[in-house]
Design a protein around this motif. Structure first.
Motif, PDB file in Angstrom:
ATOM      1  N   GLY A 138      11.121   7.221  10.002  1.00  0.00           N
ATOM      2  CA  GLY A 138      12.250   5.783  10.706  1.00  0.00           C
ATOM      3  C   GLY A 138      13.465   5.857   9.735  1.00  0.00           C
ATOM      4  N   ASP A 139      15.003   5.067   9.883  1.00  0.00           N
ATOM      5  CA  ASP A 139      15.104   4.971   9.567  1.00  0.00           C
ATOM      6  C   ASP A 139      15.018   3.075   8.520  1.00  0.00           C
ATOM      7  OD1 ASP A 139      15.661   3.975  10.952  1.00  0.00           O
ATOM      8  OD2 ASP A 139      17.635   3.547  11.858  1.00  0.00           O
ATOM      9  N   ARG A 140      13.836   2.514   9.443  1.00  0.00           N
ATOM     10  CA  ARG A 140      13.668   1.638   8.957  1.00  0.00           C
ATOM     11  C   ARG A 140      12.433   0.840   9.017  1.00  0.00           C
ATOM     12  NH1 ARG A 140      17.840  -0.912  13.187  1.00  0.00           N
ATOM     13  NH2 ARG A 140      15.437  -2.356  14.342  1.00  0.00           N
ATOM     14  N   VAL A 141      12.024  -0.006   7.982  1.00  0.00           N
ATOM     15  CA  VAL A 141      10.512  -0.362   7.988  1.00  0.00           C
ATOM     16  C   VAL A 141      10.302  -2.079   7.202  1.00  0.00           C
ATOM     17  CG1 VAL A 141       9.464   0.506   6.279  1.00  0.00           C
ATOM     18  CG2 VAL A 141       7.981   0.010   8.133  1.00  0.00           C
ATOM     19  N   SER A 142      10.125  -2.289   8.441  1.00  0.00           N
ATOM     20  CA  SER A 142       9.673  -4.281   7.902  1.00  0.00           C
ATOM     21  C   SER A 142       8.766  -4.012   6.948  1.00  0.00           C
ATOM     22  CB  SER A 142       9.070  -4.720   8.718  1.00  0.00           C
ATOM     23  OG  SER A 142       7.889  -5.629   8.633  1.00  0.00           O
ATOM     24  N   THR A 143       9.018  -5.077   5.784  1.00  0.00           N
ATOM     25  CA  THR A 143       8.766  -5.085   4.413  1.00  0.00           C
ATOM     26  C   THR A 143       7.021  -5.731   4.306  1.00  0.00           C
ATOM     27  OG1 THR A 143       9.527  -7.006   3.234  1.00  0.00           O
ATOM     28  CG2 THR A 143      10.621  -5.092   2.590  1.00  0.00           C
ATOM     29  N   GLU A 144       7.105  -6.558   5.353  1.00  0.00           N
ATOM     30  CA  GLU A 144       6.004  -7.413   5.691  1.00  0.00           C
ATOM     31  C   GLU A 144       4.755  -6.625   6.827  1.00  0.00           C
ATOM     32  OE1 GLU A 144       2.393 -10.137   6.579  1.00  0.00           O
ATOM     33  OE2 GLU A 144       4.672 -10.197   4.694  1.00  0.00           O
ATOM     34  N   GLN A 145       5.645  -4.982   6.913  1.00  0.00           N
ATOM     35  CA  GLN A 145       4.632  -4.247   7.535  1.00  0.00           C
ATOM     36  C   GLN A 145       3.886  -3.526   6.714  1.00  0.00           C
ATOM     37  OE1 GLN A 145       7.271  -2.690  10.440  1.00  0.00           O
ATOM     38  NE2 GLN A 145       5.647  -1.796  11.666  1.00  0.00           N
ATOM     39  N   ILE A 146       4.840  -2.829   5.898  1.00  0.00           N
ATOM     40  CA  ILE A 146       4.208  -2.223   4.463  1.00  0.00           C
ATOM     41  C   ILE A 146       2.827  -3.311   3.903  1.00  0.00           C
ATOM     42  CG2 ILE A 146       4.824  -1.214   2.225  1.00  0.00           C
ATOM     43  CD1 ILE A 146       7.365  -0.671   3.409  1.00  0.00           C
ATOM     44  N   TYR A 147       3.182  -4.372   3.948  1.00  0.00           N
ATOM     45  CA  TYR A 147       2.705  -4.812   2.754  1.00  0.00           C
ATOM     46  C   TYR A 147       0.934  -5.347   3.969  1.00  0.00           C
ATOM     47  CZ  TYR A 147       0.017  -8.978   0.811  1.00  0.00           C
ATOM     48  OH  TYR A 147      -0.895  -9.673  -0.345  1.00  0.00           O
ATOM     49  N   GLN A 148       1.306  -5.218   5.158  1.00  0.00           N
ATOM     50  CA  GLN A 148       0.192  -5.347   5.992  1.00  0.00           C
ATOM     51  C   GLN A 148      -0.916  -4.342   6.189  1.00  0.00           C
ATOM     52  OE1 GLN A 148      -1.520  -8.198   7.732  1.00  0.00           O
ATOM     53  NE2 GLN A 148      -0.113  -8.693   5.940  1.00  0.00           N
ATOM     54  N   SER A 149      -0.178  -3.090   6.056  1.00  0.00           N
ATOM     55  CA  SER A 149      -1.122  -1.606   6.281  1.00  0.00           C
ATOM     56  C   SER A 149      -1.424  -1.378   4.820  1.00  0.00           C
ATOM     57  CB  SER A 149       0.409  -0.163   6.528  1.00  0.00           C
ATOM     58  OG  SER A 149       0.621   0.263   5.038  1.00  0.00           O
ATOM     59  N   PHE A 150      -1.216  -2.008   4.206  1.00  0.00           N
ATOM     60  CA  PHE A 150      -2.348  -1.868   2.929  1.00  0.00           C
ATOM     61  C   PHE A 150      -3.998  -2.941   3.064  1.00  0.00           C
ATOM     62  CE2 PHE A 150       1.558  -1.077  -0.124  1.00  0.00           C
ATOM     63  CZ  PHE A 150       1.231   0.631  -0.744  1.00  0.00           C
ATOM     64  N   LEU A 151      -3.207  -3.552   3.399  1.00  0.00           N
ATOM     65  CA  LEU A 151      -4.618  -5.030   3.846  1.00  0.00           C
ATOM     66  C   LEU A 151      -5.669  -4.706   5.173  1.00  0.00           C
ATOM     67  CD1 LEU A 151      -2.768  -7.697   3.956  1.00  0.00           C
ATOM     68  CD2 LEU A 151      -3.936  -7.263   1.734  1.00  0.00           C
ATOM     69  N   LYS A 152      -4.928  -3.644   6.235  1.00  0.00           N
ATOM     70  CA  LYS A 152      -5.989  -3.331   7.197  1.00  0.00           C
ATOM     71  C   LYS A 152      -6.178  -1.758   7.710  1.00  0.00           C
ATOM     72  CE  LYS A 152      -2.846  -6.574   9.794  1.00  0.00           C
ATOM     73  NZ  LYS A 152      -1.457  -7.202  11.227  1.00  0.00           N
ATOM     74  N   THR A 153      -5.315  -1.137   6.913  1.00  0.00           N
ATOM     75  CA  THR A 153      -5.681   0.278   7.485  1.00  0.00           C
ATOM     76  C   THR A 153      -7.111   0.162   6.137  1.00  0.00           C
ATOM     77  OG1 THR A 153      -3.627   0.569   7.516  1.00  0.00           O
ATOM     78  CG2 THR A 153      -4.668   2.472   7.057  1.00  0.00           C
ATOM     79  N   PRO A 154      -8.148   1.198   6.760  1.00  0.00           N
ATOM     80  CA  PRO A 154      -9.344   1.182   5.821  1.00  0.00           C
ATOM     81  C   PRO A 154      -8.134   2.479   5.420  1.00  0.00           C
ATOM     82  CG  PRO A 154     -10.150   0.810   8.322  1.00  0.00           C
ATOM     83  CD  PRO A 154      -8.605   0.589   8.304  1.00  0.00           C
ATOM     84  N   GLY A 155      -9.070   2.724   4.112  1.00  0.00           N
ATOM     85  CA  GLY A 155      -8.900   3.473   3.048  1.00  0.00           C
ATOM     86  C   GLY A 155      -7.339   3.630   2.351  1.00  0.00           C
ATOM     87  N   GLU A 156      -6.969   3.003   3.217  1.00  0.00           N
ATOM     88  CA  GLU A 156      -5.261   2.677   2.048  1.00  0.00           C
ATOM     89  C   GLU A 156      -5.997   1.876   0.286  1.00  0.00           C
ATOM     90  OE1 GLU A 156      -1.992   3.404   2.100  1.00  0.00           O
ATOM     91  OE2 GLU A 156      -2.357   4.522   3.820  1.00  0.00           O
ATOM     92  N   ALA A 157      -5.416   2.800  -0.114  1.00  0.00           N
ATOM     93  CA  ALA A 157      -5.295   2.459  -1.282  1.00  0.00           C
ATOM     94  C   ALA A 157      -4.790   1.172  -1.772  1.00  0.00           C
ATOM     95  CB  ALA A 157      -3.861   2.686  -2.253  1.00  0.00           C
ATOM     96  N   ARG A 158      -5.473  -0.007  -2.328  1.00  0.00           N
ATOM     97  CA  ARG A 158      -5.290  -1.734  -2.036  1.00  0.00           C
ATOM     98  C   ARG A 158      -4.595  -2.079  -3.205  1.00  0.00           C
ATOM     99  NH1 ARG A 158     -10.069   0.685  -0.601  1.00  0.00           N
ATOM    100  NH2 ARG A 158     -11.216   0.241   0.876  1.00  0.00           N
ATOM    101  N   LEU A 159      -3.481  -2.650  -2.978  1.00  0.00           N
ATOM    102  CA  LEU A 159      -2.552  -3.584  -4.589  1.00  0.00           C
ATOM    103  C   LEU A 159      -3.602  -4.461  -5.041  1.00  0.00           C
ATOM    104  CD1 LEU A 159       0.544  -3.760  -1.742  1.00  0.00           C
ATOM    105  CD2 LEU A 159      -0.252  -1.639  -3.083  1.00  0.00           C
ATOM    106  N   SER A 160      -3.476  -4.635  -5.803  1.00  0.00           N
ATOM    107  CA  SER A 160      -4.251  -5.625  -7.146  1.00  0.00           C
ATOM    108  C   SER A 160      -3.505  -7.441  -6.661  1.00  0.00           C
ATOM    109  CB  SER A 160      -3.931  -5.630  -8.407  1.00  0.00           C
ATOM    110  OG  SER A 160      -2.876  -5.724  -8.996  1.00  0.00           O
ATOM    111  N   ASP A 161      -2.258  -7.400  -6.322  1.00  0.00           N
ATOM    112  CA  ASP A 161      -1.905  -7.901  -5.540  1.00  0.00           C
ATOM    113  C   ASP A 161      -0.079  -8.005  -5.077  1.00  0.00           C
ATOM    114  OD1 ASP A 161       0.161  -9.237  -7.719  1.00  0.00           O
ATOM    115  OD2 ASP A 161      -1.086  -9.548  -8.509  1.00  0.00           O
ATOM    116  N   LYS A 162       0.025  -8.996  -4.459  1.00  0.00           N
ATOM    117  CA  LYS A 162       1.652  -8.843  -3.405  1.00  0.00           C
ATOM    118  C   LYS A 162       2.618  -8.652  -4.423  1.00  0.00           C
ATOM    119  CE  LYS A 162       3.364 -11.085   0.838  1.00  0.00           C
ATOM    120  NZ  LYS A 162       3.271 -12.291   1.695  1.00  0.00           N
ATOM    121  N   SER A 163       2.258  -8.894  -5.576  1.00  0.00           N
ATOM    122  CA  SER A 163       3.981  -8.436  -6.166  1.00  0.00           C
ATOM    123  C   SER A 163       3.668  -6.688  -6.631  1.00  0.00           C
ATOM    124  CB  SER A 163       3.519  -9.171  -7.509  1.00  0.00           C
ATOM    125  OG  SER A 163       2.660  -9.029  -8.272  1.00  0.00           O
TER     126      SER A 163
END
Length: 241
Positions: A188-213
């Motif tokens: 798509g041409d756009r995606v919400s930054t919050e959505q990207i962040y949430q997908s890291f938290l909620k999608t099993p098997g995604e790489a995890r971020l050490s923190d939001k920054s």
């Protein structure tokens, strides 16, 4: 029993760290918060039912942040060696405390040395016992072995687990803007930054971020390189800032 509480105390001391929130021998999914922070659950033994229950639920409610939990459990073949060392430490403590034995000064010195040696061996032994890290993935939970204790390099167990997960690419301290572009902006041409962040938290098997920054820095770098823009929605229309 004394052995069990000593084991727990040893674990507590060896796990104090700053990267992962640690829960020791917690099997009640309701007591494991459904939060953004990365968590390490230390289990008494490899119990796949408990692992699955904690991953799926928080008490009676389905868990949302499924991708924030790792597990650590013992390698059972190391259990006997650990138990023997633990019993030896307790035995030396009893000898030291027993006033009726009438030990000579030399014998007392020997007992003190033996106790010190047993305590040092215990620190290595608990690390050699609790060494299997379970990583939840998309389809299944994968187990990796931290390997035996390397002598002379005693690190906090929590830091060792964190380093191993980073080396395995399971936890990211940095995310390349190109990854954000390919993963989230190709369909798509756009995606919400919050959505990207949430997908890291909620999608099993995604790489995890050490923190939001980590994500914030990746987005910022991508904007600087001109790979994508960042803005806000104004009347459902994106306005780049």
């Amino acid at each position: 029993s004394a052995l069990v509480s000593l084991e727990k105390e040893l674990l507590r001391k060896s796990l104090a760290g700053e990267n992962l929130k640690v829960f020791i021998w917690e099997e009640d999914s309701g007591k494991v918060p459904d939060s953004e922070e990365l968590k390490l659950l230390v289990l008494k033994q490899n119990d796949q039912d408990v692992i699955q229950q904690i991953l799926d639920m928080k008490g009676q409610t389905p868990r949302v942040c499924k991708n924030t939990i790792f597990f650590l459990y013992p390698m059972e073949s190391e259990r006997q060696k650990f138990s023997d060392t633990l019993k030896r430490k307790i035995a030396y403590e009893h000898i030291r405390e027993d006033k009726h034995l009438g030990l000579t000064g030399e014998q007392k010195k020997e007992v003190k040395q033996d106790l010190k040696k047993a305590e040092s061996e215990l620190k290595d032994s608990i690390r050699s016992l609790y060494r299997i890290v379970a990583i939840p993935g998309k389809e299944e939970v994968r187990a990796i072995d931290l390997g035996p204790q390397t002598h002379g390099k005693r690190k906090k167990l929590e830091n060792e687990v964190f380093s191993k997960l980073r080396d395995e690419g399971q936890i990211l301290n940095k995310i390349a803007p190109k990854v954000i572009l390919i993963k989230y902006l190709t369909s798509g041409d756009r995606v919400s930054t919050e959505q990207i962040y949430q997908s890291f938290l909620k999608t099993p098997g995604e790489a995890r971020l050490s923190d939001k920054s980590v994500l914030e820095r990746g987005i910022s770098e991508g904007v600087q390189k001109g790979l994508f823009g960042i803005g806000e929605l104004d009347d459902e229309q994106p306005v780049c800032r």
